[in-house]
Structures are given as structure tokens and as C-alpha cells.
Design an enzyme around this catalytic site. Structure first.
Site, mmCIF file in Angstrom:
data_model
loop_
_atom_site.group_PDB
_atom_site.id
_atom_site.type_symbol
_atom_site.label_atom_id
_atom_site.label_comp_id
_atom_site.label_asym_id
_atom_site.label_seq_id
_atom_site.Cartn_x
_atom_site.Cartn_y
_atom_site.Cartn_z
ATOM 1 N N PHE A 146 -3.296 -36.927 -24.514
ATOM 2 C CA PHE A 146 -4.209 -35.795 -24.335
ATOM 3 C C PHE A 146 -5.496 -36.321 -23.728
ATOM 4 O O PHE A 146 -6.246 -37.054 -24.373
ATOM 5 C CB PHE A 146 -4.510 -35.068 -25.641
ATOM 6 C CG PHE A 146 -5.386 -33.857 -25.423
ATOM 7 C CD1 PHE A 146 -4.819 -32.646 -25.085
ATOM 8 C CD2 PHE A 146 -6.762 -33.945 -25.510
ATOM 9 C CE1 PHE A 146 -5.619 -31.525 -24.834
ATOM 10 C CE2 PHE A 146 -7.567 -32.837 -25.268
ATOM 11 C CZ PHE A 146 -6.996 -31.626 -24.932
ATOM 12 N N ASP A 233 -9.522 -44.338 -22.499
ATOM 13 C CA ASP A 233 -10.098 -43.025 -22.818
ATOM 14 C C ASP A 233 -10.557 -43.061 -24.272
ATOM 15 O O ASP A 233 -9.773 -42.892 -25.196
ATOM 16 C CB ASP A 233 -9.062 -41.924 -22.599
ATOM 17 C CG ASP A 233 -9.614 -40.528 -22.900
ATOM 18 O OD1 ASP A 233 -10.722 -40.440 -23.475
ATOM 19 O OD2 ASP A 233 -8.932 -39.536 -22.583
ATOM 20 N N LYS A 262 -17.884 -36.523 -26.125
ATOM 21 C CA LYS A 262 -18.020 -36.042 -27.505
ATOM 22 C C LYS A 262 -19.237 -36.618 -28.221
ATOM 23 O O LYS A 262 -20.348 -36.159 -28.015
ATOM 24 C CB LYS A 262 -16.725 -36.301 -28.269
ATOM 25 C CG LYS A 262 -15.532 -35.485 -27.751
ATOM 26 C CD LYS A 262 -14.352 -35.586 -28.682
ATOM 27 C CE LYS A 262 -13.105 -34.916 -28.134
ATOM 28 N NZ LYS A 262 -13.200 -33.466 -27.975
#
Length: 414
Positions: A146, A233, A262
Site C-alpha cells: 500500500f 516507503d 504522516k
């Protein structure tokens, strides 16, 4: 109805259903306040937040030092675009590069934008440095990944919900299984046009899958052997979440490209970035990439404050200690449980696997019961519940949460 009018839970949910796009299956709770590890709903009920906005709120809700930086900068200058210099961006770039040990940073806004940025850097490097023929560069990715929801990113997802009815898809990606070094070496060996390997150090959305010890270090070594960029990532796993500053730090791996988002802003403002050294980032020149909001003064001030909080409050070390405690406590419970089969994770990124099929509603119902008992979490992929509280949590708060979780699970034991 005025915007500032107090809404009931039913009214707030009804408004979203009527006017919002139906792209989320939200837990039925309407939040109106957050502080530290807690959130409150519109009726004033307090909950432990065990999702942290998918690890965006590592520093806790509304951390005073981050909010102070936000409000102070908001009163002077918020946005110039990159058409002009501003007096905050260079400071931000230097701070982040020094913090993570890189020479260059390209600032963006969302995590998906940062991933797209990394893909563009990697491809351009593949053509201009590695010498791959034009439009033939490939990037290796992992199944069950993801990395975001843009059309390019979903093109290499094998989650049908992410891909169905969104084609035609973008070419240039090769999927292999996660945590499979043989598969990685085989694809690197047979294809000289590979420019990069994009990987999550821990697959979060897939259910907090932690790879075998040594996987990341050996994957990085393979990439070096075949002159391929190792792209980490760390949008969800970075910035203290797994018990280290970065998840790759557990194996002393230095990515060629690092992707952050984030918690880079403590959940206060959208901030993301791709970091690399000069030999990689130098392929990006004026006009090759950009963002109106990327690198704005407000984002710069907020992100610097957010990273200082992680450092000054030793949040990575706290995540390591409390994560070990959490898994130990849940593993003790699992010994006599019929409803939970496994707990896994690193630091304060953890998940439990519910003893039911992926298409069952058991995990969802457990999350509803957790909500009723004062703790908020969400299932992922049907029968897995992810637990990721803010890293400012204390030992006593964690043990209180363990009590809530085990009490709730007991009600579902067969």
C-alpha cells in the site's frame, strides 16, 4: 445550519452520507476534540486513540509545541509557491537532511505525492545515470503493498478494491512477493532495465506484516549489486513508530530514496518528502517536478517542530519499550484464547489476527465493542485489527488499554 452549530453524532454522520463521496467505511463515532493519546466524541465521551490517524499523530493530538509553531507561522506567512524563495524552506530542508542523514530533500504534501515523487526520481535516474533505454525502466514492487491511491500507484496494487474499474493501468512495474529474497534476486538478475525496488519496511495496510530478520539489509545489498535504487516507503513506519527513528534503522539500512509523510507534521498539516543524496537527486532540475503547496513556510515550521518533539521526548525509545510490553501482554492472553491467533509488530505498530475468515465481520464487531469500552481501532483486510497509539503514551496508559482490549476480546471467546 451554521458551520459552528453543535451537531449530534447522527447529524454529523448524516451530513457526510448526504454530501460526501462514499469512499470510507468509517467506524460510527464522531470526534470533536483530541489531546495527547485521547480523543473525545461530540457527546463528550473520552477514548484512547489506537490508530493515530494511521500513524500521522505519533506525537499525540494537538501537541502544544507543534500547535505553537503552526499558529506563530500562520500569523506571518503561509504560502508563496516555489515561484519565490521563502525564509523557512531552506531551514526545513537542512533540518530534515541533517536529521535523517541525506543531502537533498524534495518537499511535497501527501504521502502518495511523495511516493509519486520517488518514482519519478527513480525513473529519471534510471535513464540518465544507469543508462536504461527511454521508456523501458522498470520498478520492482511487492504484492500486498500500500503506497497510496493515485492511478499510477494503484496500477501496481493487487488489492481488487484499489484497482477494479480504474484502468487502464500504468506500465513499468514488476510485482514480486514481499519478504522473498529469492524472488527479488531472480527478477534483478533477468532484467537489466530495473531502476528501483520500492518497499515498505513493514507492510502496514496489509496487516502489519513484519519481514524476516535481515530481509531489508539483504535486499539493499542485492540492489547495490545490480545497480538498482532501494526505495523505502516510511510514510507509516517512520519517525519513531517502530521503535527506531526509521524502520530501516533496525537493520542499519540506508535507502537510496527515503519517503516520509504522516507524522512528519505530527498530524497537524499535510507534509511529505522524498530524500536522497546528490548522486540521485541531481537528476531533478527546474521544471521536472513541483507542487504549489510543497515546501510552504507553514509546513516547514510545523515539520521542524514535529521532528524536534520526536527527538526531545525520546518517542522512538518509548515506542520500543511499550511495544515489547504490549506484545508480551497480548501473547500471554493468546495462550488461552480461541478468538485471537497471533499478535505481530514492531514498536507501537502492532496487529492481532482474529480467528475468522477475511470476509467475516468479527473484527469489525470487536472494534465496535472496543469503541463502547473506550478505545478506538479499525480492522484491516477483514480479520486483522491494527493497534497504533500515539507514541507519547505512558506505561500506565498502555496497561489500561491492554485491559480494555483483553476484556473486550473475552466477550468474543467461543
Amino acid at each position: 445550519m451554521a458551520v459552528i452549530d453543535k451537531l449530534t453524532s447522527q447529524q454529523a454522520i448524516a451530513l457526510e452520507h448526504q454530501y460526501g463521496s462514499n469512499t470510507y467505511h468509517s467506524l460510527p463515532v464522531v470526534l470533536s476534540k483530541g489531546k495527547g493519546v485521547y480523543v473525545w466524541d461530540v457527546d463528550g465521551k473520552k477514548y484512547y486513540d489506537f490508530l493515530s490517524a494511521y500513524s500521522a499523530v505519533n506525537q499525540g493530538h494537538c501537541h502544544p509545541k507543534i500547535i505553537e509553531a503552526l499558529t506563530k507561522q500562520a500569523q506571518t506567512l503561509t504560502l508563496t509557491s516555489r515561484a519565490f524563495y521563502n525564509d523557512m524552506l531552506g531551514r526545513f530542508e537542512k533540518f530534515v537532511c541533517d536529521y535523517f542523514g541525506f543531502e537533498k530533500m524534495l518537499p511535497m504534501n501527501s504521502g502518495a505525492e511523495a511516493v509519486e515523487t520517488a518514482l519519478k526520481i527513480c525513473r529519471k535516474w534510471g535513464y540518465e545515470v544507469k543508462g536504461i533505454k527511454r521508456d523501458e525502466a522498470k520498478i520492482v514492487v511487492c504484492n500486498k503493498n500500500f503506497h497510496g491511491r493515485t492511478t499510477t500507484i494503484v496500477s501496481f496494487s493487487n488489492d481488487e478494491k484499489a484497482t477494479k474499474s480504474f484502468g487502464p493501468y500504468t506500465d513499468g512495474f514488476i510485482n514480486i512477493d514481499y519478504n522473498d529474497l529469492d524472488a527479488l534476486e531472480a527478477v534483478l538478475k533477468r532484467n537489466p532495465n530495473i531502476a528501483g525496488f520500492l518497499v515498505e519496511p513493514i507492510q502496514g495496510e496489509a496487516g502489519v506484516y513484519v519481514p524476516s530478520e535481515g530481509y531489508l539489509a539483504k535486499a539493499k545489498a542485492l540492489c547495490e549489486s545490480y545497480h538498482v535504487l532501494f526505495i523505502a516507503d516510511e510514510v507509516q513506519t517512520g519517525i519513531g513508530r517502530t521503535g527506531k527513528r526509521l524502520a530501516v534503522d533496525h537493520e542499519n539500512v540506508k535507502p537510496d530514496i527515503l519517503i516520509l509523510g504522516k507524522a512528519l507534521s505530527g498530524g497537524v498539516y499535510p507534509v511529505s518528502a522524498a530524500l536522497a543524496n546528490n548522486t540521485v537527486m541531481e537528476v531533478m532540475t527546474p521544471g521536472t517536478h513541483g507542487s504549489t503547496f510543497g515546501g510552504n513556510p507553514l509546513a516547514a515550521a510545523v515539520a521542524i517542530a514535529a521532528l524536534k518533539v520526536v527527538q526531545d521526548e525520546n518517542l522512538a525509545a518509548n515506542a520500543e519499550t511499550l511495544g515489547q510490553l504490549f506484545r508480551n501482554e497480548l501473547n500471554d492472553y493468546i495462550k488461552t484464547s480461541n478468538i485471537v491467533t497471533l499478535v505481530r509488530g514492531k514498536g507501537l505498530l502492532n496487529a492481532i489476527v482474529i480467528n475468522d475468515t477475511e470476509d467475516s465481520d468479527t473484527a469489525w464487531n470487536i472494534c465496535l465493542a472496543l469503541r463502547d469500552n473506550g478505545l478506538l481501532a479499525k480492522p484491516t483486510h477483514g480479520n486483522v485489527i491494527r493497534f497504533a497509539p500515539p507514541l507519547v503514551m505512558t506505561k500506565s496508559q498502555l496497561m489500561d488499554c491492554v485491559g480494555i482490549i483483553t476484556k473486550t476480546l473475552q466477550a468474543f471467546e467461543k
